[in-house]
Each structure stands twice: as structure tokens, then as C-alpha cells.
Design an enzyme around this catalytic site. Structure first.
Site, mmCIF file in Angstrom:
data_model
loop_
_atom_site.group_PDB
_atom_site.id
_atom_site.type_symbol
_atom_site.label_atom_id
_atom_site.label_comp_id
_atom_site.label_asym_id
_atom_site.label_seq_id
_atom_site.Cartn_x
_atom_site.Cartn_y
_atom_site.Cartn_z
ATOM 1 N N SER B 39 0.819 -1.213 0.000
ATOM 2 C CA SER B 39 0.000 0.000 0.000
ATOM 3 C C SER B 39 0.852 1.262 0.000
ATOM 4 O O SER B 39 0.388 2.307 -0.419
ATOM 5 C CB SER B 39 -0.948 0.001 1.199
ATOM 6 O OG SER B 39 -0.300 0.467 2.350
ATOM 7 N N LYS B 88 -0.069 4.295 6.859
ATOM 8 C CA LYS B 88 -0.534 5.139 5.753
ATOM 9 C C LYS B 88 0.061 6.528 5.915
ATOM 10 O O LYS B 88 0.665 6.842 6.939
ATOM 11 C CB LYS B 88 -2.064 5.241 5.743
ATOM 12 C CG LYS B 88 -2.793 3.933 5.488
ATOM 13 C CD LYS B 88 -2.858 3.590 4.019
ATOM 14 C CE LYS B 88 -3.624 2.311 3.784
ATOM 15 N NZ LYS B 88 -2.806 1.110 3.844
#
Lengths: 175, 173
Positions: B39, B88
């Protein structure tokens, strides 16, 4: 290990400041972990859980084994990190992932319902009029749940928390 | 033999008493962890499709929920799965108007109070575009250093990311 006339732990620590500091640090860390992962007590305050909890002067026993919503059920009282500020709140779980819950306060005009999303729960205070809860900030991630309230303590009075929404056996509404 | 056993137990107990301080250090000060998944491609795990090797990172945990800024790499408990820790990049702080990416129903969204908008650098990322803004209370730490592999080891210069440099909350999307 020198101990003088003292044996055991006291003898080990007496006259060894460095050793004593290390021991105190280890002990603090151990007790901290016990409160973090075992059982924690905290004072309850505020009107949002009346009449289940009093306004002031009551302490709650929180089982941190139920942190992150592990093994919690609908009807359980949980302590949680309030998602929109920096405090800890206590509310009742009304919906777990997949359940349908009412968005607004019962009795209001809007009858809209939503399905609680994956990994979240719907929590509402017992005192609907004076509670800031999921009706205000939406479903709460289970990861914010600190633990389940298992008992309350008032001075010289200990009482287990009963889950009174449902009978344990058939999960049908009481009365 | 019994003397050996006695000494062995003695040492074991003595080392075991260091476990609580160690756990506390990992929980509240810093932790070293492997990053899994694509990610954050290409910033972390740039070779995820050709190698099983994972990046080793330092997660700094003190004051994790304070002084957050756009561009920072944060670790947080996944709102969809409380047992999972996710990495993230912060795209928008509370009050920011962010431009979202496809799975999200609205094109523009204002981040509500106490929340941040997070997104992965790569395309294969399940982030705020899926589950919406996340509460700051979910954040457990920030990634400050890459430790391995050696050629990319060093401080994470999050302030050089366009999201932070331009003050443009749409740049990351």
C-alpha cells in the site's frame, strides 16, 4: 549477593541505589502492564449514563481483557476512547458489526436506520437526553474500546454490573 | 545436574523480569517492525512484486497523537479490523477539504473534528477512500526511520512529500 543480616530481596537492594532504581522501574512497568491488560479502575463522572451510574463518586472496574471489543456483546457497558476528543467515555453497546441500529433518538421524527459497518460498534448512553454518543459521531471503531465495565465501587460497596437489556439465555428483550 | 537446573531457573527468572519494561518500551517509546503489503509503494516495499523481503522500519510512539502534519507516515489500528496495525500517509487534517479517490462516494470531503484523512502512496491501498476519515485516537505511532534495506535506510523525510510541501491537500491524490 551480599545481604548483611537481611536476606532475600531486601538484602539485595539495601545499599545498592542503582539496583533499587532498576527494581522500582521493573515493578512500575509490571504494575502498569497489569492495569493495561488486566483490570483497571477509574472514577465515573457525568450525566450520560444516569441512572445506571451516578453523577459523581462512583468508581468503575474495567476489564481490559475486552480491549478492542474482544468478546463484547450487545448490552455490555464499555469504556472507550472518544473518537472526537482526548477523553475516555463509558457507554452501552447497542450494535455490533452487521446489526441495524436507529440513527436518531427514539421518538424523534426520523426513523432512519443504518447497518453498523465492519469493525465498528454503535454505542449510546443510557441517559439519551444528556449523552454525546454514536448518534453524534457515528459508529465507533472497536479498536477504540478500552475495556468492558464489569463492576462499580462506591465507598464500602462493591457491585457487579448486570447486563439488563437481555436475558442471557435467549437474548430476547426483558419483561 | 540439580545445580545446573537451579542456576538455569535463576537466570530465567532474572531475564523474565525485564519483559515488562521491554513491552512498555515497545508500547510507548519505539518499536522496530516489518512492513507488509504494497500500500505504500513506492516509498515502502518498492520491490513487493519481485521479492519477499520486507522493509524494516522504526516506529516512534511517543506523543503519537500530537502535532500531526500532512505527509507524515503514521501507524494506526485499522478501523475495519481492530487487531491489525496499518501504515498510511496523512493527507488531510481536521477541517481540510480533501479530494477523494473512486471508492469514496463524494468527490470532495471535509475532514471532521478529531479525525485525519489517510491514504497509501500506491494504487493497491485500502485507506480513507474506503473507510472514510480515521479518528486521531486510533493512531499508535509514526514511522521515522527505515532501517533495512541499507540503500534506502535513513530518516523518513515526510516533509518533502508534495502533500506537505505544497500545503496542497489534493496533491497526494
Amino acid at each position: 549477593m551480599s545481604g548483611g543480616q537481611f536476606g532475600g530481596l531486601i538484602g539485595d537492594l539495601l545499599g545498592h541505589p542503582f539496583r533499587t532504581v532498576i527494581f522500582a522501574g521493573k515493578f512500575l512497568a509490571f504494575t502498569h502492564l497489569f492495569f493495561e491488560y488486566g483490570i483497571q479502575t477509574a472514577p465515573a463522572q457525568g450525566p450520560s449514563m444516569l441512572p445506571t451510574f451516578e453523577l459523581l463518586g462512583q468508581w468503575l472496574v474495567v476489564s481490559r481483557r475486552h480491549r478492542f471489543g474482544r468478546n463484547v456483546e450487545v448490552g455490555d457497558l464499555v469504556a472507550y476512547n472518544i473518537p472526537v476528543d482526548e477523553n475516555v467515555g463509558v457507554k452501552r453497546i447497542l450494535g455490533l458489526p452487521g446489526d441495524y441500529v436507529m440513527l436518531d433518538t427514539p421518538g424523534r421524527e426520523s426513523q432512519a436506520m443504518i447497518q453498523v459497518p465492519q469493525g465498528h460498534c454503535w454505542i449510546v448512553g443510557d441517559n439519551l437526553a444528556a449523552s454525546r454518543d454514536s448518534r453524534y459521531f457515528g459508529p465507533v471503531p472497536l479498536a477504540l474500546i478500552r475495556g468492558k465495565v464489569v463492576a462499580t465501587i462506591k465507598p464500602f460497596h462493591f457491585q457487579w454490573v448486570e447486563k439488563n437489556l437481555f436475558h442471557r439465555e435467549n437474548r430476547s428483550p426483558a419483561n | 545436574m540439580s545445580k545446573f537446573l537451579g542456576q538455569f531457573t535463576n537466570h530465567l527468572v532474572r531475564y523474565a523480569t525485564w519483559l515488562p519494561p521491554l513491552i512498555c518500551f515497545n508500547n510507548y517509546v519505539a518499536q522496530v517492525t516489518f512492513i507488509s503489503g504494497p500500500s505504500m509503494y513506492p516509498f515502502l516495499n518498492p520491490q513487493y512484486h519481485e521479492s519477499l523481503r520486507q522493509d524494516l522500519c522504526l516506529v516512534y510512539k511517543m506523543y503519537a497523537q500530537q502535532n500531526l502534519d500532512r505527509g507524515m507516515l503514521v501507524t494506526f489500528r485499522n478501523p475495519d479490523d481492530p487487531d491489525k496495525i496499518t501504515v498510511k500517509r496523512i493527507i488531510g487534517l481536521e477541517g481540510d477539504m480533501v479530494r477523494t479517490k473512486p471508492p469514496y462516494p463524494h468527490e470532495y470531503f471535509q475532514v471532521p473534528e478529531g479525525h485525519v484523512w489517510v491514504a497509501g502512496d500506491g494504487d493497491k491501498s485500502k485507506d480513507s477512500n474506503y473507510y472514510g476519515p480515521i479518528s486521531i485516537r486510533l493512531i499508535t505511532g509514526r514511522i521515522t526511520h527505515i532501517l533495512s534495506p541499507w540503500n534506502r535506510a535513513g530518516r523518513v523525510k515526510w516533509w518533502e512529500h508534495p502533500v506537505h510541501r505544497n500545503g496542497d491537500v489534493n496533491a497526494g491524490n
